[in-house]
Scaffold this active site. Structure first.
Site, PDB file in Angstrom:
ATOM      1  N   SER A 144       0.844  -1.193   0.000  1.00  0.00           N
ATOM      2  CA  SER A 144       0.000   0.000   0.000  1.00  0.00           C
ATOM      3  C   SER A 144       0.872   1.234   0.000  1.00  0.00           C
ATOM      4  O   SER A 144       1.977   1.229   0.564  1.00  0.00           O
ATOM      5  CB  SER A 144      -0.901   0.003   1.242  1.00  0.00           C
ATOM      6  OG  SER A 144      -1.557   1.255   1.393  1.00  0.00           O
ATOM      7  N   TYR A 156      -1.733   0.304  10.565  1.00  0.00           N
ATOM      8  CA  TYR A 156      -1.751  -0.146   9.171  1.00  0.00           C
ATOM      9  C   TYR A 156      -0.463   0.243   8.451  1.00  0.00           C
ATOM     10  O   TYR A 156       0.141  -0.562   7.737  1.00  0.00           O
ATOM     11  CB  TYR A 156      -2.964   0.447   8.454  1.00  0.00           C
ATOM     12  CG  TYR A 156      -3.160  -0.072   7.047  1.00  0.00           C
ATOM     13  CD1 TYR A 156      -3.604  -1.372   6.831  1.00  0.00           C
ATOM     14  CD2 TYR A 156      -2.902   0.732   5.944  1.00  0.00           C
ATOM     15  CE1 TYR A 156      -3.786  -1.857   5.535  1.00  0.00           C
ATOM     16  CE2 TYR A 156      -3.082   0.261   4.658  1.00  0.00           C
ATOM     17  CZ  TYR A 156      -3.518  -1.035   4.454  1.00  0.00           C
ATOM     18  OH  TYR A 156      -3.688  -1.514   3.173  1.00  0.00           O
ATOM     19  N   SER A 159       2.308  -2.043   9.489  1.00  0.00           N
ATOM     20  CA  SER A 159       2.196  -3.384   8.905  1.00  0.00           C
ATOM     21  C   SER A 159       2.629  -3.397   7.450  1.00  0.00           C
ATOM     22  O   SER A 159       3.258  -4.350   6.983  1.00  0.00           O
ATOM     23  CB  SER A 159       0.758  -3.905   9.038  1.00  0.00           C
ATOM     24  OG  SER A 159      -0.133  -3.244   8.150  1.00  0.00           O
ATOM     25  N   LYS A 160       2.304  -2.333   6.728  1.00  0.00           N
ATOM     26  CA  LYS A 160       2.624  -2.293   5.304  1.00  0.00           C
ATOM     27  C   LYS A 160       4.061  -1.844   5.037  1.00  0.00           C
ATOM     28  O   LYS A 160       4.683  -2.292   4.070  1.00  0.00           O
ATOM     29  CB  LYS A 160       1.626  -1.383   4.576  1.00  0.00           C
ATOM     30  CG  LYS A 160       0.217  -1.974   4.486  1.00  0.00           C
ATOM     31  CD  LYS A 160       0.222  -3.307   3.762  1.00  0.00           C
ATOM     32  CE  LYS A 160      -1.161  -3.834   3.471  1.00  0.00           C
ATOM     33  NZ  LYS A 160      -1.143  -5.115   2.720  1.00  0.00           N
TER      34      LYS A 160
END
Length: 254
Positions: A144, A156, A159-160
């Site tokens: 992402s 998020y 994590s990405k």
């Protein structure tokens, strides 16, 4: 047609959105596809469409955050089709509300790291052991722009961003062996996961900061847009490409 003839592909999160579009496209291009997700009924719907179109498919219910599920997925794929040529690490989840660094919860972090980061690690570890037998394979991590530019909730983004590191590490580890790894980083994609986000839950401060760094009025990606990029990276046409992080966002972050 035929760009993936004779190849076997595992696609996680293959029950909807990008995963489903990729599975259908890969099968159309000649690949035998193995799709996984936690919910079997949705997987079976996608599998039925592929079968009706003349493709070969195996649906394996899998929670990629669980090592035993991942190992079962890979074992079932090899048992059915004999090898693995392609892995698309597509399974992913969002935390609620785009919470910035001062607001994220332990539950947010556990949820998104479990699927987005640990799932990518577990699947890659299991699959490369099979790819090493033939010194050949393409691993593609659906990442992402959040991980690339920091535009998203703290959990998020973390994590990405980690998936970018996994991509680079895997590419370096297998340079010169015929096994390669790349990452595709789209902006917003029109999928059931993103479209079911409640606008009222979004952190207004985080949204304001994101507007300063990306043009939110630019058109979003559709699943087919991303699937076409994944097809190129899965095919032998891209055999010279490894360790790359490709942003696909119609220029929203330029």
């Amino acid at each position: 047609m035929g760009r993936l003839d004779g190849k076997v592909a595992i696609i996680t999160g293959g029950n909807s959105g990008v995963g489903a579009a990729t599975a259908e496209l890969f099968a159309k291009e000649g690949a035998k596809v193995v799709i996984s997700a936690r919910r079997l009924p949705q997987l079976e719907e996608v599998a039925a469409k592929i079968t009706e179109a003349g493709g070969e498919v195996l649906a394996v219910p899998t929670d990629v955050s669980k090592v035993e599920d991942v190992e079962n997925l890979v074992a079932k794929a090899v048992e059915k089709f004999g090898k693995i040529d392609i892995l698309v690490n597509n399974a992913g989840v969002l935390e609620e509300g785009l919470k910035p660094i001062e607001c994220f919860t332990e539950e947010d972090l556990e949820k998104v790291l479990g699927v987005n980061t640990k799932g990518c690690l577990y699947c890659t570890r299991a699959v490369v052991k099979e790819m090493m037998k033939n010194n050949s394979g393409s691993i593609i991590n659906l990442d992402s722009v959040a991980g690339h530019f920091g535009t998203g909730g703290a959990a998020y983004v973390t994590s990405k961003a980690a998936v970018i590191g996994i991509t680079k590490h895997t590419a370096v580890r297998f340079t010169g062996t015929g096994i390669r790894c790349n990452s595709v980083n789209p902006s917003t994609i029109v999928t059931p996961m993103t479209m079911h986000t409640d606008p009222a839950s979004l952190n207004p401060d985080m949204m304001g900061q994101m507007r300063k760094h990306m043009n939110l009025s630019v058109q979003p990606c559709m699943p087919a847009d991303v699937a076409n990029i994944l097809l190129f990276l899965a095919s032998d046409e891209s055999r010279a490409i490894t360790g790359q992080v490709l942003v696909a966002d119609f220029g929203a972050t330029l």
